[in-house]
Design an enzyme around this catalytic site. Structure first.
Site, mmCIF file in Angstrom:
data_model
loop_
_atom_site.group_PDB
_atom_site.id
_atom_site.type_symbol
_atom_site.label_atom_id
_atom_site.label_comp_id
_atom_site.label_asym_id
_atom_site.label_seq_id
_atom_site.Cartn_x
_atom_site.Cartn_y
_atom_site.Cartn_z
ATOM 1 N N ASP A 88 1.937 -14.562 3.775
ATOM 2 C CA ASP A 88 2.960 -13.518 3.769
ATOM 3 C C ASP A 88 3.003 -12.957 2.347
ATOM 4 O O ASP A 88 3.466 -13.628 1.419
ATOM 5 C CB ASP A 88 4.323 -14.112 4.164
ATOM 6 C CG ASP A 88 5.409 -13.035 4.242
ATOM 7 O OD1 ASP A 88 5.153 -11.893 3.809
ATOM 8 O OD2 ASP A 88 6.506 -13.350 4.738
ATOM 9 N N ALA A 138 -0.495 -3.565 4.655
ATOM 10 C CA ALA A 138 0.528 -2.545 4.355
ATOM 11 C C ALA A 138 1.417 -2.362 5.570
ATOM 12 O O ALA A 138 1.102 -2.836 6.662
ATOM 13 C CB ALA A 138 -0.150 -1.203 4.030
ATOM 14 N N THR A 193 -3.149 6.337 0.700
ATOM 15 C CA THR A 193 -3.149 7.324 1.787
ATOM 16 C C THR A 193 -3.119 8.764 1.286
ATOM 17 O O THR A 193 -2.610 9.043 0.185
ATOM 18 C CB THR A 193 -1.897 7.087 2.672
ATOM 19 O OG1 THR A 193 -1.773 8.149 3.610
ATOM 20 C CG2 THR A 193 -0.616 7.052 1.846
ATOM 21 N N ASP A 194 -3.605 9.663 2.139
ATOM 22 C CA ASP A 194 -3.503 11.101 1.848
ATOM 23 C C ASP A 194 -2.041 11.576 1.904
ATOM 24 O O ASP A 194 -1.719 12.647 1.398
ATOM 25 C CB ASP A 194 -4.365 11.914 2.833
ATOM 26 C CG ASP A 194 -4.016 11.689 4.291
ATOM 27 O OD1 ASP A 194 -3.292 10.715 4.609
ATOM 28 O OD2 ASP A 194 -4.475 12.495 5.142
ATOM 29 N N TYR A 202 6.896 6.737 3.881
ATOM 30 C CA TYR A 202 5.597 6.056 3.834
ATOM 31 C C TYR A 202 4.803 6.518 2.603
ATOM 32 O O TYR A 202 4.358 5.700 1.800
ATOM 33 C CB TYR A 202 4.822 6.346 5.127
ATOM 34 C CG TYR A 202 3.380 5.890 5.093
ATOM 35 C CD1 TYR A 202 3.051 4.546 4.923
ATOM 36 C CD2 TYR A 202 2.331 6.810 5.242
ATOM 37 C CE1 TYR A 202 1.716 4.130 4.896
ATOM 38 C CE2 TYR A 202 1.005 6.407 5.223
ATOM 39 C CZ TYR A 202 0.702 5.071 5.054
ATOM 40 O OH TYR A 202 -0.608 4.669 5.016
ATOM 41 N N LYS A 258 3.747 4.278 -0.692
ATOM 42 C CA LYS A 258 2.341 4.050 -1.063
ATOM 43 C C LYS A 258 2.069 4.560 -2.480
ATOM 44 O O LYS A 258 1.316 3.947 -3.242
ATOM 45 C CB LYS A 258 1.409 4.733 -0.056
ATOM 46 C CG LYS A 258 1.442 4.131 1.342
ATOM 47 C CD LYS A 258 0.912 2.705 1.416
ATOM 48 C CE LYS A 258 -0.590 2.617 1.271
ATOM 49 N NZ LYS A 258 -1.070 1.223 1.440
#
Ligand SMILES: NC(=O)c1ccc[n+]([C@@H]2O[C@H](COP(=O)([O-])OP(=O)(O)OC[C@H]3O[C@@H](n4cnc5c(N)ncnc54)[C@H](OP(=O)(O)O)[C@@H]3O)[C@@H](O)[C@H]2O)c1
Length: 311
Positions: free
Chosen positions: A45, A69, A110-111, A133, A137
């Site tokens: 974890d 993630a 991420t984009d 989100y 990130k």
């Protein structure tokens, strides 16, 4: 022996990475999972920094790939603390443990760190996330680079590839609705698909090859650091993706385009990631969407007549 730890080896991308790296001779891969700690994966974890320290002290990796993630935008939007724990604090804990043992870290981002209004995006372009989100990130990227400037962030767009569940990818999650819309079904409804946002579906085995190549460069002593971008090169809306899936399934689906956004969680319109830096280095491979989606669907068949009959 080159020792690599893959954090999140049970996920959509993590599985492809583990499969690619396990095929390298002279590489020892240790991979972790959380809920799906199948044989061969270590239960960890990553919200528990002491467990993270213990795992890294025990395995002493030369390199760490973070593929764990919370990647579901709706969950992040409604549960920002959950998003923060995984996408920011856990990344920081792994990065700090990595620095202490001298491991190089590559973390997937991420984009969605961009707002999607001015594509294509270079790695140096200012991020401007429009949902929780993307915000989490981006904070995770910053936490990683604060811990070690020799680390690497690899930003990716919409992923798909071998699945164990339709919902694992926003590409394959369309399959049940597409199949249910097939003409000839008594209760077949038209499947309405977003035709507003442009995505660049990227095949996880292709990303895994790129990550293996980046690890090889690192092993050869070539610095691999900072933020970098990789993307498939076929712009598609979900409507386009659905048509392609219907064709791969060989069904006459009833699909109609939705020309304005309807998601409760705001999503960017077009975050095309400029991959020219990695392209110029001759890295990566791109499998065409038509070929890759066929492979993906063949390996995880829709429950044929059961599904198409509404079962
Ligand atoms: N999917 C996409 O379209 C997409 C697009 C762009 C970027 N990305 C990024 O790519 C990376 C990989 O995404 P993915 O789609 O492969 O995600 P995924 O399929 O949801 O996998 C998530 C992974 O995180 C692990 N995990 C969850 N909670 C954990 C915890 N508390 N401790 C340790 N591990 C935990 C999961 O383990 P268990 O399954 O065993 O619980 C699983 O291995 C992420 O950084 C994501 O943000 C994804």
């Amino acid at each position: 022996m080159f020792k690599v730890a893959v954090i999140g080896g049970s996920g959509l991308l993590g599985r492809a990475i583990v499969q690619e790296l396990n095929a390298q001779s002279g590489w020892a891969v240790s991979a972790t999972a959380f809920r799906r700690a199948w044989p061969g994966l270590t239960a960890l974890d990553i919200r528990d920094s002491k467990s993270v320290d213990r795992f890294i002290d025990d395995t002493r990796p030369d390199a760490i790939v973070i593929a764990a993630a919370e990647r579901r935008p709706d969950i992040c939007e409604h549960e920002p603390l959950v998003a923060r724990a995984l996408n920011v604090d856990a990344v920081r804990a792994i990065a700090n443990a990595a620095r202490r043992c001298g491991a190089w870290t590559l973390s997937i981002s991420t984009d969605y760190v961009f707002d999607g209004s001015r594509p294509p995006y270079l790695p140096a372009d200012p991020p401007h996330p429009i949902n929780a989100y993307g915000t989490s990130k981006l904070e995770g990227e910053r936490a990683l680079m604060e811990a070690s400037t020799s680390s690497c962030v690899l930003r990716l767009p919409l992923l798909y590839g071998p699945i164990v569940d339709w919902q694992e990818s926003a590409v394959t999650s369309l399959v049940p609705a597409i199949a249910a819309s097939a003409s000839g079904l008594p209760d077949g409804k038209t499947a309405v698909m977003d035709a507003w946002a442009t995505r660049y579906p990227t095949y996880t085995p292709d990303v895994a090859v790129l990550i293996r190549q980046l690890l090889e460069r690192r092993l050869q002593g070539v610095p691999v650091c900072g933020v970098t971008h990789w993307s498939g090169d076929e712009p598609m809306t979900k409507y386009d993706i659905a048509l392609s899936i219907a064709s791969a399934l060989g069904i006459q689906a009833r699909i109609s385009p939705q020309h304005h956004p309807t998601d409760a969680t705001p999503r960017p319109r077009d975050c095309h990631l400029d991959s020219s830096t990695l392209d110029a280095m001759g890295l990566g491979q791109r499998t065409s969407f038509a070929v890759a989606i066929k492979k993906t669907l063949d390996a995880f068949p829709w429950q044929g007549s059961a599904g198409l009959d509404g079962g």
